[in-house]
Each structure stands twice: as structure tokens, then as C-alpha cells.
Design a protein around this motif. Structure first.
Motif, short mmCIF file in Angstrom:
data_model
loop_
_atom_site.label_atom_id
_atom_site.label_comp_id
_atom_site.label_asym_id
_atom_site.label_seq_id
_atom_site.Cartn_x
_atom_site.Cartn_y
_atom_site.Cartn_z
N ASN A 72 -44.89 6.83 23.78
CA ASN A 72 -46.04 6.44 24.61
C ASN A 72 -46.29 7.38 25.78
O ASN A 72 -46.93 7.00 26.76
N ASP A 73 -45.81 8.60 25.69
CA ASP A 73 -45.99 9.56 26.78
C ASP A 73 -47.08 10.57 26.41
O ASP A 73 -46.88 11.45 25.57
N ALA A 74 -48.23 10.42 27.04
CA ALA A 74 -49.38 11.28 26.75
C ALA A 74 -49.08 12.75 27.02
O ALA A 74 -49.53 13.63 26.27
N GLU A 75 -48.34 13.03 28.07
CA GLU A 75 -48.06 14.41 28.45
C GLU A 75 -47.27 15.15 27.36
O GLU A 75 -47.49 16.34 27.13
N TYR A 78 -49.63 15.97 24.59
CA TYR A 78 -50.51 17.05 25.06
C TYR A 78 -49.78 18.40 24.99
O TYR A 78 -50.31 19.37 24.44
N ALA A 100 -52.78 11.94 22.74
CA ALA A 100 -52.68 11.98 24.21
C ALA A 100 -53.85 11.24 24.85
O ALA A 100 -53.67 10.49 25.80
N GLU A 102 -55.62 8.86 23.43
CA GLU A 102 -55.44 7.43 23.13
C GLU A 102 -54.51 6.78 24.18
O GLU A 102 -54.77 5.67 24.63
N LEU A 103 -53.47 7.50 24.57
CA LEU A 103 -52.51 6.98 25.53
C LEU A 103 -52.99 7.11 26.98
O LEU A 103 -52.62 6.30 27.83
N ASP A 104 -53.82 8.12 27.25
CA ASP A 104 -54.36 8.33 28.60
C ASP A 104 -55.81 8.78 28.47
O ASP A 104 -56.09 9.99 28.39
N PRO A 105 -56.74 7.83 28.42
CA PRO A 105 -58.16 8.15 28.18
C PRO A 105 -58.79 9.03 29.27
O PRO A 105 -59.89 9.54 29.06
N ASN A 106 -58.13 9.24 30.37
CA ASN A 106 -58.67 10.10 31.42
C ASN A 106 -58.00 11.47 31.48
O ASN A 106 -58.17 12.20 32.46
N LYS A 107 -57.26 11.82 30.45
CA LYS A 107 -56.56 13.11 30.42
C LYS A 107 -57.55 14.22 30.08
O LYS A 107 -57.73 14.62 28.94
#
Length: 176
Positions: A72-75, A78, A100, A102-107
Motif C-alpha cells: 500500500n505504499d504509493a512511493e 512510483y 501509485a 490508485e493508492l495516492d490520487p494526488n501523486k
């Protein structure tokens, strides 16, 4: 990064040659550095270091280990995507950027890099959608305007491309 290895000082009852102690100490330190990371963060850090050394295949291996521990880590997704992109695995990079997002929509960087990968695969319309999203999240992110301009130029929308290039220069006049 840190490991869980510690070098203990030992008092030897019999005199031991100094080079033997140094060799033993070197072996202990080497074992410590060669030890496998145990946490997602340690694998992430190892992946990051390998990517910094342009060992993108090695970085992908470490990022994948990190993801197995913490999916669950977007970074991490990425960064693995960046390594895949550097190896010209654009489809694999798109999958990782998508996860990424999906896990952090503002990335914002994930949208930007997914758009770049789509553009490389000649999916300029898909790329423009990602650059649009990036500019929606941060209207001052000059890269997304510039990259959207490139995609528009590839679709022969030269007027739109010039608008985006102009906006990028307005935001970041010293870029380029």
C-alpha cells in the motif's frame, strides 16, 4: 539505510595478531552490509540506492520485495515505475504509475510520468488526460503543461501546444 547488525567488541584472553582482529572485524562488517533488509523501508532504501547507481534491474528487485511486505505504499510503486521507464519497459511503468495513483490520487509525478510513458507508446490522447489531471491537481506544475504541449504537437494541435508551452514558460521562465 540501517540494518539490525551490530559489531560486538570482544576481549580475547590470548594475544591475537592485530591483522587477524582487523580481518575478523572486516568480515563482521561485510556480513552486516550484505545482510538482507527485513522491512519494507529497508528494501525501499536499497532500491533507491541501486536506482541512484543506475542499477535499475536491481532497484526493481528491491522495490518488489518492499511491495511484497507493504503493498500500500504509493512511493514504492512510483519509484519502481521510474526504474522500469529507465529500462524502456513503458507498459510495466504505466502499470506501476497506475497503482501509485490508485493508492495516492494526488501523486502528481505519477500522472506526469504515466503521461510521458503513454506518449512514448504513441498514446497521445491518454497522455493528455494524465497531463490534464496533473494540471488540475497543481496548476503551477510547469512540467505537465510542457509535456501536454509535446503530446498536442504530436496530434498536430499546434495552437494548443503553443498555449501549453507558453503557460509552462510563464510558470517557470528559467526552465529549459
Amino acid at each position: 539505510f540501517s540494518t539490525n547488525w551490530h559489531v560486538r567488541q570482544t576481549i580475547y584472553p590470548l594475544p591475537i595478531h592485530l591483522t587477524t582482529i582487523r580481518s575478523f572485524h572486516f568480515i563482521l562488517i561485510s556480513i552486516g552490509f550484505a545482510a538482507k533488509a527485513q522491512t519494507a523501508e529497508e528494501y525501499f532504501n536499497k532500491g533507491y540506492l541501486k536506482a541512484e547507481l543506475n542499477d535499475f534491474k536491481g532497484a526493481i528487485v528491491e522495490y518488489t520485495k518492499s511491495i511484497k511486505i507493504d503493498p500500500n505504499d504509493a512511493e514504492t510503486y512510483y519509484n519502481r515505475g521510474v526504474s522500469k521507464r529507465n529500462l524502456k519497459d513503458f507498459k510495466g511503468a504505466i502499470l506501476d504509475y497506475t497503482k501509485a495513483i490508485e493508492l495516492d490520487p494526488n501523486k502528481i509525478e505519477a500522472y506526469n510520468n504515466r503521461g510521458l510513458s503513454q506518449g512514448t507508446l504513441k498514446d497521445f490522447k491518454g497522455a493528455i488526460l494524465d497531463f490534464n489531471k496533473a494540471t488540475e491537481i497543481d496548476p503551477n506544475y510547469a512540467n505537465s503543461y510542457y509535456n501536454r504541449g509535446l503530446a498536442k504537437a504530436n496530434l498536430k494541435d499546434y495552437f494548443g501546444a503553443v498555449e501549453d508551452y507558453s503557460k509552462a514558460l510563464e510558470i517557470s521562465p528559467n526552465a529549459g
